[in-house]
Design an enzyme around this catalytic site. Sequence first.
Site, PDB file in Angstrom:
ATOM      1  N   SER A  49       0.681  -1.382   0.116  1.00  0.00           N
ATOM      2  CA  SER A  49       0.009   0.092   0.048  1.00  0.00           C
ATOM      3  C   SER A  49       0.810   1.215  -0.078  1.00  0.00           C
ATOM      4  CB  SER A  49      -0.837   0.048   1.144  1.00  0.00           C
ATOM      5  OG  SER A  49      -1.428   1.212   1.580  1.00  0.00           O
TER       6      SER A  49
ATOM      7  N   TYR B 204      -3.495  -0.245  10.065  1.00  0.00           N
ATOM      8  CA  TYR B 204      -3.141  -0.518   8.817  1.00  0.00           C
ATOM      9  C   TYR B 204      -1.998  -0.111   8.087  1.00  0.00           C
ATOM     10  CZ  TYR B 204      -4.374  -0.486   3.763  1.00  0.00           C
ATOM     11  OH  TYR B 204      -4.526  -0.828   2.346  1.00  0.00           O
TER      12      TYR B 204
HETATM   13  P1  NAP Z   1     -11.981  -5.326  -0.058  1.00  0.00           P
HETATM   14  O1  NAP Z   1     -12.912  -5.015  -1.272  1.00  0.00           O
HETATM   15  O2  NAP Z   1     -12.454  -5.101   1.273  1.00  0.00           O
HETATM   16  O3  NAP Z   1     -11.345  -6.886  -0.048  1.00  0.00           O
HETATM   17  C1  NAP Z   1     -10.769  -7.576   0.889  1.00  0.00           C
HETATM   18  C2  NAP Z   1     -10.995  -9.050   0.802  1.00  0.00           C
HETATM   19  O4  NAP Z   1     -10.373  -9.715   2.030  1.00  0.00           O
HETATM   20  C3  NAP Z   1     -12.196  -9.183   1.048  1.00  0.00           C
HETATM   21  O5  NAP Z   1     -12.795 -10.259   0.053  1.00  0.00           O
HETATM   22  C4  NAP Z   1     -12.368  -9.917   2.386  1.00  0.00           C
HETATM   23  O6  NAP Z   1     -13.592 -10.881   2.320  1.00  0.00           O
HETATM   24  C5  NAP Z   1     -10.977 -10.384   2.473  1.00  0.00           C
HETATM   25  N1  NAP Z   1     -10.979 -10.930   3.566  1.00  0.00           N
HETATM   26  C6  NAP Z   1     -10.981  -9.903   4.949  1.00  0.00           C
HETATM   27  N2  NAP Z   1     -10.679 -10.720   5.851  1.00  0.00           N
HETATM   28  C7  NAP Z   1     -10.273 -11.885   5.679  1.00  0.00           C
HETATM   29  C8  NAP Z   1      -9.837 -13.123   6.587  1.00  0.00           C
HETATM   30  N3  NAP Z   1      -9.656 -13.180   7.662  1.00  0.00           N
HETATM   31  N4  NAP Z   1      -9.624 -14.428   5.550  1.00  0.00           N
HETATM   32  C9  NAP Z   1     -10.130 -14.213   4.266  1.00  0.00           C
HETATM   33  N5  NAP Z   1     -10.441 -13.264   3.569  1.00  0.00           N
HETATM   34  C10 NAP Z   1     -10.518 -12.086   4.133  1.00  0.00           C
HETATM   35  O7  NAP Z   1     -10.613  -4.633  -0.187  1.00  0.00           O
HETATM   36  P2  NAP Z   1      -9.664  -4.251  -1.518  1.00  0.00           P
HETATM   37  O8  NAP Z   1      -9.902  -2.719  -1.785  1.00  0.00           O
HETATM   38  O9  NAP Z   1      -9.983  -5.117  -2.701  1.00  0.00           O
HETATM   39  O10 NAP Z   1      -8.260  -4.505  -1.160  1.00  0.00           O
HETATM   40  C11 NAP Z   1      -7.636  -5.778  -1.267  1.00  0.00           C
HETATM   41  C12 NAP Z   1      -6.214  -5.524  -0.738  1.00  0.00           C
HETATM   42  O11 NAP Z   1      -5.688  -4.369  -1.494  1.00  0.00           O
HETATM   43  C13 NAP Z   1      -6.020  -5.507   0.712  1.00  0.00           C
HETATM   44  O12 NAP Z   1      -5.117  -5.986   1.273  1.00  0.00           O
HETATM   45  C14 NAP Z   1      -5.943  -3.776   0.711  1.00  0.00           C
HETATM   46  O13 NAP Z   1      -5.452  -3.617   2.235  1.00  0.00           O
HETATM   47  C15 NAP Z   1      -5.048  -3.642  -0.307  1.00  0.00           C
HETATM   48  N6  NAP Z   1      -5.060  -2.306  -0.720  1.00  0.00           N
HETATM   49  C16 NAP Z   1      -6.138  -1.822  -1.134  1.00  0.00           C
HETATM   50  C17 NAP Z   1      -6.126  -0.220  -1.862  1.00  0.00           C
HETATM   51  C18 NAP Z   1      -7.567   0.457  -2.116  1.00  0.00           C
HETATM   52  O14 NAP Z   1      -7.283   1.827  -2.278  1.00  0.00           O
HETATM   53  N7  NAP Z   1      -8.585  -0.211  -2.345  1.00  0.00           N
HETATM   54  C19 NAP Z   1      -5.037   0.424  -2.039  1.00  0.00           C
HETATM   55  C20 NAP Z   1      -3.914  -0.422  -1.738  1.00  0.00           C
HETATM   56  C21 NAP Z   1      -3.885  -1.650  -1.068  1.00  0.00           C
HETATM   57  P3  NAP Z   1     -14.990 -10.301   2.887  1.00  0.00           P
HETATM   58  O15 NAP Z   1     -15.380  -9.216   2.225  1.00  0.00           O
HETATM   59  O16 NAP Z   1     -15.926 -11.562   2.960  1.00  0.00           O
HETATM   60  O17 NAP Z   1     -14.663  -9.658   4.319  1.00  0.00           O
HETATM   61  C1  GCO Z   2      -7.051   5.198   3.569  1.00  0.00           C
HETATM   62  C2  GCO Z   2      -7.084   4.365   2.113  1.00  0.00           C
HETATM   63  C3  GCO Z   2      -5.727   3.763   1.784  1.00  0.00           C
HETATM   64  C4  GCO Z   2      -5.992   3.003   0.536  1.00  0.00           C
HETATM   65  C5  GCO Z   2      -4.437   2.291   0.249  1.00  0.00           C
HETATM   66  C6  GCO Z   2      -3.623   3.241  -0.389  1.00  0.00           C
HETATM   67  O1  GCO Z   2      -8.006   5.127   4.278  1.00  0.00           O
HETATM   68  O2  GCO Z   2      -6.035   5.673   3.793  1.00  0.00           O
HETATM   69  O3  GCO Z   2      -8.144   3.203   2.418  1.00  0.00           O
HETATM   70  O4  GCO Z   2      -5.154   2.901   2.850  1.00  0.00           O
HETATM   71  O5  GCO Z   2      -6.860   2.072   0.893  1.00  0.00           O
HETATM   72  O6  GCO Z   2      -4.002   1.490   0.989  1.00  0.00           O
HETATM   73  O7  GCO Z   2      -2.567   2.749  -0.706  1.00  0.00           O
END
Ligand code: NAP
Ligand code: GCO
Length: 263
Positions: free
Chosen positions: A144, A157
């Site tokens: 991230s 986080y």
């Molecule tokens: P999301 O839509 O909330 O998806 C997260 C997934 O992880 C969901 O399918 C969730 O399942 C699953 N999960 C949570 N706890 C779990 C557990 N204990 N066991 C198995 N599965 C579990 O989030 P996303 O935005 O796609 O993010 C995916 C990854 O990218 C995360 O690691 C997040 O930190 C990272 N990320 C996101 C962003 C962003 O801007 N969106 C940016 C940087 C990094 P449920 O829905 O059933 O809980």
């Molecule tokens: C926040 C955002 C970020 C993004 C991502 C950025 O609340 O700051 O959710 O954490 O999800 O991780 O890379």
Amino acid sequence: MKLFDLTGKVALVTGGTHGIGMAIAKALAASGAKICVNDICDERLADCKKAYADSGIDAYVIRFDVTQEDDVDQGIGAIESEVGPIDILVNNAGIIKRVPILDMPVADFRQVIDIDLVAPFIISKRVVPSMIRRGGGKIINMCSMMSIYGRNSVSAYASAKGGLKLLTANMCCEWAKHNIQINGIAPGYIATSQTEAIRVNGHPFNHLVMTRTPAGRWGDPEDLAGAAIFLASSASQYVNGHLLFVDGGILANFGYVAGENDR
Ligand code: NAP
Ligand code: GCO
């Protein structure tokens, strides 16, 4: 293009039932990989099985909690026996809690650390011995912007994602000699359910992302597809311990977008 061909490979994308995980799983499938996804919610697994099928992908779905060692062991065991040994592991599952430190219960802090940092450790430990026996593999840890930045209200986080950046480096140091490449993808701000609350029009964070990101938009999960295919394929055999930012340029931008009259 053979460099990016994943035909014959088995990929596990944790939390791959929607959001970034699903976009990455679809990309790896488009490159020929057999896709396995897990989640903790049976309903989401059933829904995603259909969603993958609608995209022409026969995804193997399995329920296990990434934080529970026994659950992980059984889940990975089922994948290995029913699909095959895992060649590509994407540690994608993750949560965020946006709460100031003084207001955050310790249990909540621990939960974020467990899912976002300890779980990649647990799952990689379970998957890597087979990769070593078979001469190599790929691990992608979903990092991230907060792997290198802090901001108020995301202490758990950022601590987890900062730790995951260095866990990625340590995995590289211990496993590169086995021809395993372990890298991180660090997305910028992506439009998924995780960011829904801070993406609404008028939210100050939405204004920040829209004005500070040179691309002028939130990312789509599909924007991460190319980076995932690259790091999962033989195109990245000499890339290891690396954190690949996919962020629309926000990291390159100090934060002020010049106005028309700036001279
Ligand atoms: P999301 O839509 O909330 O998806 C997260 C997934 O992880 C969901 O399918 C969730 O399942 C699953 N999960 C949570 N706890 C779990 C557990 N204990 N066991 C198995 N599965 C579990 O989030 P996303 O935005 O796609 O993010 C995916 C990854 O990218 C995360 O690691 C997040 O930190 C990272 N990320 C996101 C962003 C962003 O801007 N969106 C940016 C940087 C990094 P449920 O829905 O059933 O809980
Ligand atoms: C926040 C955002 C970020 C993004 C991502 C950025 O609340 O700051 O959710 O954490 O999800 O991780 O890379």
